[in-house]
Design an enzyme around this catalytic site. Structure first.
Site, mmCIF file in Angstrom:
data_model
loop_
_atom_site.group_PDB
_atom_site.id
_atom_site.type_symbol
_atom_site.label_atom_id
_atom_site.label_comp_id
_atom_site.label_asym_id
_atom_site.label_seq_id
_atom_site.Cartn_x
_atom_site.Cartn_y
_atom_site.Cartn_z
ATOM 1 N N VAL A 1 40.275 -12.767 -14.464
ATOM 2 C CA VAL A 1 41.660 -12.833 -15.288
ATOM 3 C C VAL A 1 41.684 -11.432 -16.048
ATOM 4 C CG1 VAL A 1 42.654 -14.029 -17.171
ATOM 5 C CG2 VAL A 1 41.134 -15.391 -15.621
ATOM 6 N N GLY A 2 42.832 -10.752 -15.687
ATOM 7 C CA GLY A 2 42.891 -9.371 -16.175
ATOM 8 C C GLY A 2 42.199 -8.484 -15.389
ATOM 9 N N TRP B 1 41.975 -2.238 -12.941
ATOM 10 C CA TRP B 1 42.087 -1.588 -11.817
ATOM 11 C C TRP B 1 41.164 -1.883 -10.606
ATOM 12 C CZ3 TRP B 1 42.847 0.971 -16.594
ATOM 13 C CH2 TRP B 1 44.163 1.754 -16.590
ATOM 14 N N THR C 1 46.813 -9.804 -13.117
ATOM 15 C CA THR C 1 46.971 -8.611 -14.040
ATOM 16 C C THR C 1 48.504 -9.083 -14.456
ATOM 17 O OG1 THR C 1 47.036 -6.306 -14.482
ATOM 18 C CG2 THR C 1 47.544 -6.986 -12.208
ATOM 19 N N GLN D 1 48.604 -1.289 -12.233
ATOM 20 C CA GLN D 1 47.170 -1.695 -11.838
ATOM 21 C C GLN D 1 47.392 -2.750 -10.643
ATOM 22 O OE1 GLN D 1 45.751 -3.569 -15.478
ATOM 23 N NE2 GLN D 1 44.942 -1.600 -16.076
ATOM 24 N N CYS E 1 37.157 4.298 -32.541
ATOM 25 C CA CYS E 1 36.779 3.119 -31.989
ATOM 26 C C CYS E 1 35.087 3.297 -31.719
ATOM 27 C CB CYS E 1 37.364 2.570 -30.701
ATOM 28 S SG CYS E 1 38.780 1.794 -31.048
#
Length: 406
Positions: free
Chosen positions: A161-162, A165, A184, A189, A360
């Site tokens: 799920v998701g 690439w 996606t 992608q 981040c």
């Protein structure tokens, strides 16, 4: 660490040889420095109201030093703001809005991402099984860790799920022999993974769909499911429904691996001091973080049982620094790629990503955010043979299998 400052009128303050120099072009940027609103300083940089000289590692060290307090405390929500945030979460995460938000981030430019991601373009936390690993090696180690936790085996129906690439989707198919389906919301992608499937001759048992997880048909359940770097986009108010949907897509006895960024604070869904607003505006519109305790709660409410929980926070700090260093080494190429495709907006995007990746990295190092992998299965039914390795149950209730040699 010393900070040099150049005022809008050209006056220079601080040491001339400071490792970091902030060049302000408007007085507004000065106010943000004085109040320690580092997220707003980042916005000023993206919008061209100031410039920053120095390495990104030094810049982030200075940014941390001028914070007036913990960004966790600065973003702490009271009961009223919590209610408002939940209402906004419902509004922001319709199927249509989620598709637009994913497109905003992931469809920026495949060529741009290719400059600083590993060759497989794995855009999530790596796993530094050995400290000396390169980014590419650590990403492969992460893909394999997920497959081991899920105990993938040949012929099983696997859902990603998701899928990004296609790194995990293809690794699982090529190394574990599964029948793999990826979904996606990114058109770029989807096209990239579809091309790789054909090139690798995997079209018979690997497929990728341009589809929202809420539109998957649960009629034919999967044996194993992975969701990597995806549930951050779901929204706090939708988490129970998200996990419930995954449960419906999973056969009884199968396994789910959820890998995602979590909040370190118990009472905030983003960082304060302008950091969360910066990410919302320039990088991940609609992104929301929840504490791992809330993740487990919502997972349980969705009818799943948490089996194994692992915090990979320092692994993501190292991953992000690797991405940041790679981008910094190829700034000229990145600028050409983005400006060729998006003009002036491309240059703003590059500035935003420079601050985002390094910021981040510092956030994970400092413990302001974390990343957890949660392995789960259907809620228990009262069976008495769970420790006897029944054929229909995937989880062995013994953790050594994750780390043992194949």
């Amino acid at each position: 660490m010393g900070l040099g400052l150049v005022l809008p009128d050209g006056t220079q303050l601080g040491p001339s040889d400071a490792p970091v120099t902030l060049v302000t072009k408007q007085n507004k940027a000065l106010a943000h420095i004085v109040t320690g609103q580092v997220g707003l300083i980042g916005q000023d940089y993206v919008e061209g109201l100031c410039d920053v000289r120095g390495s990104m590692r030094d810049i982030m060290a200075v940014a941390t030093s001028i914070l007036p307090g913990s960004p966790l405390d600065a973003a702490r929500m009271g009961w009223l703001t919590g209610v408002i945030a939940r209402v906004m979460s419902v509004w922001r995460h319709s199927i249509e809005r989620d598709a637009q938000q994913i497109e905003f981030h992931y469809d920026l430019s495949d060529d741009f991402y290719g400059l600083w991601l590993d060759p497989r373009r794995v855009y999530s936390c790596a796993y530094y099984e050995q400290p000396s690993m390169t980014l590419a090696q650590a990403q492969e180690a992460k893909l394999d860790l997920i497959c081991r936790k899920l105990r993938l085996s040949a012929g099983e129906r696997f859902l990603d799920v998701g899928a990004g690439w296609g790194g995990l989707l293809l690794w699982a198919a090529e190394h574990y022999g599964v029948d793999a389906t990826g979904i996606t919301l990114s058109r770029n992608q989807h096209a990239h993974v579809s091309r790789l499937i054909e090139e690798k001759g995997l079209a018979g048992r690997v497929r990728v769909q341009l589809l929202d997880y809420r539109k998957l048909d649960p009629a034919q359940a999967f044996d194993k499911i992975a969701s990597v770097g995806m549930f951050e986009h779901v929204g706090r108010a939708q988490l129970k429904d998200y996990f419930e949907r995954l449960r419906l897509l999973l056969r009884p006895g199968g396994l789910i691996l959820n890998h995602g960024i979590t909040a370190s604070g118990c009472h905030n869904d983003q960082l304060g001091n302008g950091m969360g607003d910066f990410i919302e505006k320039y990088i991940f519109p609609g992104g929301e973080l929840v504490h791992i305790g809330d993740v487990i709660t919502e997972l349980s409410e969705g009818g799943l049982e948490a089996l194994d929980v692992e915090n990979l926070r320092p692994h993501y700090a190292r991953t992000l620094w690797a991405w940041s260093d790679a981008l910094e080494a190829r700034l000229d190429e990145a600028s050409k790629v983005l400006t060729a495709q998006q003009g002036e907006q491309g240059e703003r995007a590059l500035r935003a990503y420079r601050m985002y990746l390094a910021g981040c990295a510092k956030g994970f190092e400092s413990g302001w955010v974390a990343l957890h992998q949660v392995l789960a299965q259907h809620a228990p039914t009262g069976r008495t043979d769970e420790l006897d390795d029944p054929a229909d149950q995937a989880y062995p209730w013994r953790r050594a299998y994750i780390y043992s040699d194949k």
